[in-house]
Design a protein around this motif. Structure first.
Motif, short mmCIF file in Angstrom:
data_model
loop_
_atom_site.label_atom_id
_atom_site.label_comp_id
_atom_site.label_asym_id
_atom_site.label_seq_id
_atom_site.Cartn_x
_atom_site.Cartn_y
_atom_site.Cartn_z
N THR A 1 0.84 -1.19 0.00
CA THR A 1 0.00 0.00 0.00
C THR A 1 0.88 1.24 0.00
OG1 THR A 1 -1.76 -1.15 1.22
CG2 THR A 1 -1.83 1.26 1.19
N LEU A 2 0.57 2.17 -0.89
CA LEU A 2 1.27 3.44 -0.99
C LEU A 2 0.40 4.54 -0.38
CD1 LEU A 2 2.40 3.22 -4.74
CD2 LEU A 2 3.52 2.24 -2.73
N PHE A 3 1.03 5.43 0.41
CA PHE A 3 0.30 6.51 1.08
C PHE A 3 0.84 7.87 0.63
CE2 PHE A 3 0.03 2.89 3.95
CZ PHE A 3 -1.33 2.83 4.18
N HIS A 4 -0.06 8.84 0.59
CA HIS A 4 0.32 10.18 0.16
C HIS A 4 1.15 10.91 1.22
CE1 HIS A 4 0.26 13.88 -2.03
NE2 HIS A 4 -0.53 14.51 -1.17
N HIS A 5 0.90 10.62 2.51
CA HIS A 5 1.61 11.29 3.59
C HIS A 5 2.44 10.30 4.41
CE1 HIS A 5 -0.38 14.97 2.60
NE2 HIS A 5 -1.59 14.52 2.92
N ASN B 1 4.73 9.13 0.10
CA ASN B 1 5.58 9.51 1.23
C ASN B 1 5.69 8.44 2.31
OD1 ASN B 1 6.71 12.40 1.14
ND2 ASN B 1 4.64 12.60 0.29
N SER B 2 4.95 7.37 2.19
CA SER B 2 5.16 6.19 3.04
C SER B 2 4.56 4.98 2.34
CB SER B 2 4.55 6.37 4.44
OG SER B 2 3.18 6.70 4.40
N ILE B 3 5.05 3.81 2.71
CA ILE B 3 4.65 2.58 2.02
C ILE B 3 4.63 1.43 3.01
CG2 ILE B 3 7.07 2.33 1.31
CD1 ILE B 3 6.17 0.66 -1.05
N TYR B 4 3.60 0.57 2.89
CA TYR B 4 3.54 -0.64 3.71
C TYR B 4 3.65 -1.85 2.80
CZ TYR B 4 1.84 -4.51 6.49
OH TYR B 4 1.72 -5.73 7.12
N VAL B 5 4.49 -2.80 3.21
CA VAL B 5 4.63 -4.06 2.49
C VAL B 5 4.28 -5.20 3.45
CG1 VAL B 5 6.16 -5.54 1.14
CG2 VAL B 5 6.49 -3.05 1.11
N ALA B 6 3.37 -6.08 3.03
CA ALA B 6 2.90 -7.17 3.87
C ALA B 6 3.93 -8.30 3.94
CB ALA B 6 1.57 -7.71 3.34
N PRO B 7 3.91 -9.08 5.02
CA PRO B 7 4.82 -10.24 5.12
C PRO B 7 4.66 -11.16 3.92
CG PRO B 7 3.77 -9.82 7.23
CD PRO B 7 3.09 -8.91 6.24
N GLY B 8 5.80 -11.64 3.41
CA GLY B 8 5.77 -12.54 2.26
C GLY B 8 5.85 -11.84 0.92
N TYR B 9 5.90 -10.50 0.94
CA TYR B 9 5.94 -9.74 -0.31
C TYR B 9 7.12 -8.76 -0.31
CZ TYR B 9 1.18 -11.42 -1.05
OH TYR B 9 0.07 -12.22 -1.21
N LYS B 10 7.41 -8.21 -1.46
CA LYS B 10 8.33 -7.10 -1.60
C LYS B 10 7.76 -6.18 -2.66
CE LYS B 10 11.34 -9.56 -4.88
NZ LYS B 10 12.71 -10.07 -5.12
N CYS B 11 8.14 -4.91 -2.61
CA CYS B 11 7.60 -3.93 -3.54
C CYS B 11 8.73 -3.04 -4.03
CB CYS B 11 6.51 -3.10 -2.86
SG CYS B 11 5.71 -1.91 -3.97
N THR B 12 8.87 -2.92 -5.33
CA THR B 12 9.91 -2.10 -5.93
C THR B 12 9.30 -0.83 -6.51
OG1 THR B 12 11.24 -4.05 -6.48
CG2 THR B 12 11.76 -2.00 -7.63
#
Length: 219
Positions: free
Chosen positions: A142-146, A178-189
């Motif tokens: 998930t990508l967040f604006h703030h 401006n912030s990002i969450y990555v769940a267990p078992g995943y990666k995000c580039t």
């Protein structure tokens, strides 16, 4: 989920995300507070109450005390229950789920998304500000604006593994993360340009503004 407890004599304290043993208002024995703040040396681990109740998330008026609301099912606009509007000061979320707090009723205004574990909002952000609540399963990314998972209505869930999301697909967050969450078992580039040039791969956890800034990818 686990939480650390510190003890000095008869005084004990619960330590949550972003806190240390000097934090206020969580020592169970008031007479031992001043001594405990200065002398705490050990911590003890215990299981959370959510494991026994089957709750997916809980919110409290104070730090695990006072009026509280318990959520056992996913859903949007669940309200804040007996905690009351603009009263929530701490939350707990089961791993694999997320809790979104809204400033306005009916899912309006700014929001904050919180993930697995305890958070004392007084030491994080959004203290005494929630009027509505969503409980949802986490998305892979998930990508967040703030910063810190805050948003004014702009966030983006990436759900398809292997897909390149760009421009319009990012729902307004192109050059606005401006912030990002990555769940267990995943990666995000994340790429600065369309799947080429400067990039950084983020692994499980909540990555804040300074993480993206250090990687040269903020906004």
């Amino acid at each position: 989920a686990i939480v650390a407890r510190a003890r000095v004599g008869d005084a004990t304290a619960t330590i949550a995300r972003g806190e240390d043993v000097d934090a206020d208002a969580r020592w169970s024995n008031a007479s031992g507070v001043e001594r405990a703040r200065d002398d705490a040396r050990t911590a003890r681990l215990g299981t959370t109450i959510g494991d026994a109740t089957g709750a997916l998330a809980e919110i409290w008026e104070h730090y695990e005390t006072g009026r509280h609301a318990r959520y056992k099912d996913v859903g949007r606009s669940r309200g804040v229950g007996s905690v009351g509007v603009n009263k929530a000061s701490s939350v707990w979320v089961r791993e694999g789920y997320r809790l979104r707090l809204w400033v306005g009723s009916g899912r309006t205004g700014d929001s904050l998304t919180l993930y697995g574990g305890y958070t004392n909002l007084r030491y994080w952000t959004f203290n005494d500000a929630a009027s509505d609540v969503d409980v949802e399963p986490v998305a892979p990314c998930t990508l967040f604006h703030h910063d810190r998972g805050r948003s004014n209505g702009q966030w983006f869930d990436a759900t398809e593994v292997g897909r390149y999301y760009a421009r319009d697909a990012l729902l307004g967050l192109d050059n606005g993360v401006n912030s990002i969450y990555v769940a267990p078992g995943y990666k995000c580039t994340l790429w600065r340009d369309y799947s080429e040039g400067h990039s950084r791969t983020f692994h499980p956890g909540l990555h804040l503004h300074h993480d993206l800034s250090w990687a040269g990818l903020e906004d």
